[in-house]
Design a protein around this motif. Structure first.
Motif, PDB file in Angstrom:
ATOM      1  N   ALA A 206      41.032 108.480  41.402  1.00 21.20           N
ATOM      2  CA  ALA A 206      41.060 107.554  40.111  1.00 21.20           C
ATOM      3  C   ALA A 206      40.371 106.401  40.838  1.00 21.20           C
ATOM      4  O   ALA A 206      41.195 105.610  41.178  1.00 21.20           O
ATOM      5  N   ALA A 207      39.322 105.606  40.117  1.00 19.85           N
ATOM      6  CA  ALA A 207      38.999 104.390  40.484  1.00 19.85           C
ATOM      7  C   ALA A 207      38.622 103.630  38.949  1.00 19.85           C
ATOM      8  O   ALA A 207      38.227 104.198  38.213  1.00 19.85           O
ATOM      9  N   THR A 208      38.506 102.232  39.197  1.00 22.70           N
ATOM     10  CA  THR A 208      37.854 101.501  38.081  1.00 22.70           C
ATOM     11  C   THR A 208      37.504 100.132  38.304  1.00 22.70           C
ATOM     12  O   THR A 208      37.609  99.513  39.705  1.00 22.70           O
ATOM     13  N   MET A 209      36.477  99.577  37.666  1.00 27.03           N
ATOM     14  CA  MET A 209      36.066  98.068  37.821  1.00 27.03           C
ATOM     15  C   MET A 209      36.588  97.393  36.378  1.00 27.03           C
ATOM     16  O   MET A 209      36.500  97.864  35.466  1.00 27.03           O
ATOM     17  N   ALA A 210      36.708  96.312  36.633  1.00 24.21           N
ATOM     18  CA  ALA A 210      37.175  95.576  35.526  1.00 24.21           C
ATOM     19  C   ALA A 210      36.761  94.141  35.404  1.00 24.21           C
ATOM     20  O   ALA A 210      36.598  93.446  36.688  1.00 24.21           O
ATOM     21  N   ILE A 211      36.733  93.532  34.409  1.00 20.63           N
ATOM     22  CA  ILE A 211      36.390  92.014  34.046  1.00 20.63           C
ATOM     23  C   ILE A 211      37.419  91.465  33.444  1.00 20.63           C
ATOM     24  O   ILE A 211      38.162  92.123  32.573  1.00 20.63           O
ATOM     25  N   SER A 212      37.696  90.060  33.583  1.00 21.15           N
ATOM     26  CA  SER A 212      38.492  89.162  32.733  1.00 21.15           C
ATOM     27  C   SER A 212      37.941  87.981  32.018  1.00 21.15           C
ATOM     28  O   SER A 212      36.899  87.677  32.702  1.00 21.15           O
ATOM     29  N   LEU A 213      38.280  87.530  30.955  1.00 23.01           N
ATOM     30  CA  LEU A 213      37.660  86.488  30.260  1.00 23.01           C
ATOM     31  C   LEU A 213      38.865  85.639  29.832  1.00 23.01           C
ATOM     32  O   LEU A 213      39.802  86.106  29.084  1.00 23.01           O
ATOM     33  N   PRO A 214      38.751  84.138  29.581  1.00 17.99           N
ATOM     34  CA  PRO A 214      39.526  83.576  28.851  1.00 17.99           C
ATOM     35  C   PRO A 214      39.644  83.877  27.199  1.00 17.99           C
ATOM     36  O   PRO A 214      38.727  84.319  26.660  1.00 17.99           O
ATOM     37  N   LEU A 215      40.762  83.809  26.585  1.00 19.41           N
ATOM     38  CA  LEU A 215      41.141  84.265  25.353  1.00 19.41           C
ATOM     39  C   LEU A 215      39.867  83.739  24.479  1.00 19.41           C
ATOM     40  O   LEU A 215      39.266  84.369  23.428  1.00 19.41           O
ATOM     41  N   HIS A 216      39.498  82.351  24.577  1.00 18.57           N
ATOM     42  CA  HIS A 216      38.686  81.824  23.645  1.00 18.57           C
ATOM     43  C   HIS A 216      37.173  82.486  23.935  1.00 18.57           C
ATOM     44  O   HIS A 216      36.216  82.247  23.122  1.00 18.57           O
ATOM     45  N   HIS A 217      36.984  83.286  24.983  1.00 20.52           N
ATOM     46  CA  HIS A 217      35.610  84.052  25.091  1.00 20.52           C
ATOM     47  C   HIS A 217      35.791  85.536  24.747  1.00 20.52           C
ATOM     48  O   HIS A 217      34.974  86.347  25.120  1.00 20.52           O
TER      49      HIS A 217
END
Length: 245
Positions: A206-217
């Motif tokens: 099992a593998a994954t790639m992810a991203i994160s953004l500030p809440l206002h985006h």
């Protein structure tokens, strides 16, 4: 330069060029060393596990194999980090790569920039898989027995006021996911942050790639993760993207 180290390395190179091994005299000749010096170094290298003597010839030992394996590991890690940097620049957001290995969530690499920093790991990622998109995406790829084992060691509990409330609710969310569907979460792990993760096909792991953004985006989240999925799909067909790290 340390001459003894140079001479020992020449002997190792000579031994490594003979799959079936070679006697001391031949190795000394190929390394350009006097036989007494070669004998002394061969004994030391054998004692340390870099060489092994079998039927009068010397072959590479387990310690030499570990050195080679370490180099391969580093090469794979560099390849993964270079790929993450490419994805980061393509989508304009921090990018994360994680796997589920030996019963635990392992964050293999992160690529961010000073202008778009990654989420700070303020609570152990391994123990809070229920609370972030990375963990939820990995857990969704596991069978029920493996997930249950994970929950027994890392119970579902609040990390923020937005964290999924209990194991039953988490299992319901996982069960509702479509195959290869992105997993999103909103402030469940870090306040002021939204995240999305996509499953990665990597054999049985099992593998994954992810991203994160500030809440206002937040309004950009789905378009950014779609771009990531497109970039990953294009590159995985040509890259030796290894998870064996």
């Amino acid at each position: 330069m340390i001459g003894s180290v140079q001479r020992a390395l020449r002997l190792l190179e000579a031994a490594g060029s003979h799959r079936e091994g070679a006697p001391a005299k031949q190795l000394a000749r190929e390394a350009g060393l006097p036989l007494p010096t070669a004998y002394h170094l061969l004994r030391t290298l054998t004692h340390e596990g870099y060489l092994r003597r079998e039927s009068g010839v010397f072959v590479l030992g387990a310690a030499a194999g570990r050195l080679a394996g370490g180099g391969l590991q580093q090469k794979r890690r560099s390849m993964i980090l270079d790929s993450l940097a490419h994805f980061r620049d393509a989508v304009g957001a921090p990018v994360y790569f994680a796997v589920f290995r030996e019963g635990e969530i392992e964050l293999v690499g992160v690529s961010d920039t000073p202008a778009s920093p990654a989420v700070e790991e303020w609570a152990d990622f391994r123990a809070t898989g229920h609370a972030h998109a990375i963990g939820q995406c990995l857990l969704a790829q596991l069978d029920e027995k493996t997930r249950k084992d994970y929950y027994e060691r890392h119970p579902v509990e609040a990390v923020t006021q937005y964290t999924v409330r209990d194991q039953s609710a988490l299992e319901h969310r996982i069960g509702a996911l479509g195959r290869m569907e992105p997993v999103t979460e909103r402030q469940e792990y870090a306040l002021g942050t939204v995240c999305a993760a996509i499953p990665i096909t990597a054999g049985d792991t099992a593998a994954t790639m992810a991203i994160s953004l500030p809440l206002h985006h937040e309004e950009r989240l789905l378009s950014v993760v779609d771009r990531l999925r497109s970039e990953v799909g294009a590159l995985l067909s040509t890259l030796s993207f290894s998870i064996s790290i």
